[in-house]
Design a protein around this motif. Structure first.
Motif, PDB file in Angstrom:
ATOM      1  N   ASN A  89      -3.471  -8.672  -0.899  1.00  0.00           N
ATOM      2  CA  ASN A  89      -2.310  -9.323  -1.513  1.00  0.00           C
ATOM      3  C   ASN A  89      -1.382  -8.298  -2.168  1.00  0.00           C
ATOM      4  N   GLN A  90      -1.965  -7.354  -2.894  1.00  0.00           N
ATOM      5  CA  GLN A  90      -1.143  -6.327  -3.535  1.00  0.00           C
ATOM      6  C   GLN A  90      -0.435  -5.465  -2.494  1.00  0.00           C
ATOM      7  N   ARG A  91      -1.116  -5.161  -1.417  1.00  0.00           N
ATOM      8  CA  ARG A  91      -0.504  -4.380  -0.336  1.00  0.00           C
ATOM      9  C   ARG A  91       0.701  -5.129   0.234  1.00  0.00           C
ATOM     10  N   GLY A  92       0.549  -6.438   0.373  1.00  0.00           N
ATOM     11  CA  GLY A  92       1.672  -7.232   0.854  1.00  0.00           C
ATOM     12  C   GLY A  92       2.865  -7.155  -0.084  1.00  0.00           C
ATOM     13  N   MET A  93       2.608  -7.154  -1.378  1.00  0.00           N
ATOM     14  CA  MET A  93       3.688  -7.035  -2.354  1.00  0.00           C
ATOM     15  C   MET A  93       4.394  -5.680  -2.229  1.00  0.00           C
ATOM     16  N   LEU A  94       3.616  -4.619  -2.127  1.00  0.00           N
ATOM     17  CA  LEU A  94       4.197  -3.282  -2.042  1.00  0.00           C
ATOM     18  C   LEU A  94       5.070  -3.129  -0.801  1.00  0.00           C
ATOM     19  N   LEU A  95       4.574  -3.602   0.334  1.00  0.00           N
ATOM     20  CA  LEU A  95       5.359  -3.521   1.567  1.00  0.00           C
ATOM     21  C   LEU A  95       6.574  -4.436   1.496  1.00  0.00           C
ATOM     22  N   GLY A  96       6.421  -5.581   0.834  1.00  0.00           N
ATOM     23  CA  GLY A  96       7.552  -6.491   0.664  1.00  0.00           C
ATOM     24  C   GLY A  96       8.664  -5.866  -0.159  1.00  0.00           C
ATOM     25  N   TRP A  97       8.300  -5.117  -1.192  1.00  0.00           N
ATOM     26  CA  TRP A  97       9.327  -4.449  -2.000  1.00  0.00           C
ATOM     27  C   TRP A  97      10.055  -3.385  -1.187  1.00  0.00           C
ATOM     28  N   LEU A  98       9.324  -2.623  -0.388  1.00  0.00           N
ATOM     29  CA  LEU A  98       9.982  -1.623   0.453  1.00  0.00           C
ATOM     30  C   LEU A  98      10.978  -2.283   1.393  1.00  0.00           C
ATOM     31  N   ASP A  99      10.592  -3.418   1.950  1.00  0.00           N
ATOM     32  CA  ASP A  99      11.528  -4.175   2.795  1.00  0.00           C
ATOM     33  C   ASP A  99      12.754  -4.601   2.002  1.00  0.00           C
ATOM     34  N   MET A 100      12.523  -5.138   0.823  1.00  0.00           N
ATOM     35  CA  MET A 100      13.611  -5.610  -0.008  1.00  0.00           C
ATOM     36  C   MET A 100      14.566  -4.478  -0.380  1.00  0.00           C
ATOM     37  N   TRP A 101      14.010  -3.295  -0.622  1.00  0.00           N
ATOM     38  CA  TRP A 101      14.829  -2.148  -0.999  1.00  0.00           C
ATOM     39  C   TRP A 101      15.486  -1.481   0.202  1.00  0.00           C
ATOM     40  N   GLY A 102      15.150  -1.928   1.404  1.00  0.00           N
ATOM     41  CA  GLY A 102      15.720  -1.330   2.604  1.00  0.00           C
ATOM     42  C   GLY A 102      15.192   0.071   2.866  1.00  0.00           C
ATOM     43  N   LEU A 103      13.937   0.326   2.476  1.00  0.00           N
ATOM     44  CA  LEU A 103      13.342   1.650   2.625  1.00  0.00           C
ATOM     45  C   LEU A 103      12.221   1.613   3.666  1.00  0.00           C
ATOM     46  N   PRO A 104      12.002   2.728   4.365  1.00  0.00           N
ATOM     47  CA  PRO A 104      10.939   2.754   5.386  1.00  0.00           C
ATOM     48  C   PRO A 104       9.561   2.636   4.761  1.00  0.00           C
ATOM     49  N   LYS A 105       8.652   2.020   5.500  1.00  0.00           N
ATOM     50  CA  LYS A 105       7.285   1.835   5.010  1.00  0.00           C
ATOM     51  C   LYS A 105       6.433   3.078   5.206  1.00  0.00           C
ATOM     52  N   ILE A 106       6.875   3.982   6.053  1.00  0.00           N
ATOM     53  CA  ILE A 106       6.147   5.225   6.273  1.00  0.00           C
ATOM     54  C   ILE A 106       7.102   6.395   6.096  1.00  0.00           C
ATOM     55  N   ALA A 107       6.543   7.545   5.702  1.00  0.00           N
ATOM     56  CA  ALA A 107       7.344   8.755   5.520  1.00  0.00           C
ATOM     57  C   ALA A 107       6.554   9.924   6.081  1.00  0.00           C
ATOM     58  N   PRO A 108       6.511  10.068   7.412  1.00  0.00           N
ATOM     59  CA  PRO A 108       5.678  11.087   8.039  1.00  0.00           C
ATOM     60  C   PRO A 108       6.074  12.515   7.678  1.00  0.00           C
ATOM     61  N   ASP A 109       7.280  12.694   7.149  1.00  0.00           N
ATOM     62  CA  ASP A 109       7.732  14.037   6.791  1.00  0.00           C
ATOM     63  C   ASP A 109       7.445  14.371   5.328  1.00  0.00           C
TER      64      ASP A 109
END
Length: 246
Positions: A89-109
């Motif tokens: 559930n917490q993971r879903g919240m964290l990924l949801g915020w990244l979506d809301m902020w328009g930011l990528p969920k991964i940063a391979p660099d």
């Protein structure tokens, strides 16, 4: 489809539903009551914590589903269910915020935990991971596959290094899959204790550095809950004639 795979799929679906709820909730709040214009930057502690803790939580969920199939002990199975449910559930919240902020969920660099300036970044909490410090012996020294983590292949010091402090290695996960009964219980409790210690350090970093009030509140809740679970797991290990590593 195995039982573990099915249960994991259900957990992911629930987490996505929860993420949608979290996004709607977060839209109604902000960094302390100000207009929602204060969106975290891509290199902010808020974004870094959300990405890294989502990966960290994913492994906790995986380990918890594994042990539920490897033991019939109700105490350990109940703890594993609680951890899997909470962290999905917490993971879903964290990924949801990244979506809301328009930011990528991964940063391979980007190096994992680089956002923890003042907390030492990736290497600061290495002691929280016995595998990273050469501890662990027969428990293995593999690495969580970077491709599955969303961080690319840069995080490991070698094929046997953990992705982030506290995370179990690939060979440790394999050992857990092969173990059963009391052996599986002890290994899970030790691995999850290490995992929680690494998670607490990361969450405290967000409490100290994140600017989004809702995210800081979530991080503080993680610190409190995981410290309590560490104490519980220490007791459960003692009942089995064992103790945490390190």
């Amino acid at each position: 489809m195995t039982r573990t795979t099915w249960v994991a799929a259900v957990a992911v679906a629930l987490a996505l539903i929860f993420a949608g709820w979290a996004t709607v909730t977060a839209l109604g709040r902000d960094t302390g009551g100000a207009p929602a214009a204060a969106v975290p930057g891509d290199d902010s502690a808020d974004a870094g914590f959300a990405r890294d803790m989502a990966v960290h939580h994913q492994q906790a969920v995986e380990m918890s589903f594994i042990v539920r199939d490897r033991t019939q002990d109700e105490e350990v199975r109940r703890l594993a269910y609680d951890i899997a449910n909470t962290q999905a559930n917490q993971r879903g919240m964290l990924l949801g915020w990244l979506d809301m902020w328009g930011l990528p969920k991964i940063a391979p660099d980007r190096e994992p935990m680089a956002w923890m300036s003042g907390h030492g970044g990736h290497g600061a909490s290495a002691a929280a991971s016995p595998a990273a410090s050469g501890h662990g012996g027969h428990d293995g020294h593999g690495a969580s596959a970077p491709a599955a983590s969303g961080h690319g292949g840069h995080a490991s010091a070698g094929a046997d290094a953990p992705l982030m402090p506290g995370m179990a290695t690939k060979s440790e996960l394999e050992q857990l899959r092969r173990a059963s009964g009391r052996q599986a219980e002890i290994l899970y409790l030790r691995l999850m204790t290490d995992h929680h210690k690494g998670g607490v350090a990361m969450a405290q970093g967000c409490v100290d550095q994140c600017r989004v009030t809702l995210e800081r509140d979530l991080a503080q809740g993680m610190v409190d809950a995981q410290e309590s679970e560490i104490a519980l797991m220490t007791d459960l290990l003692a009942k089995r004639g064992a103790k945490p590593r390190g």
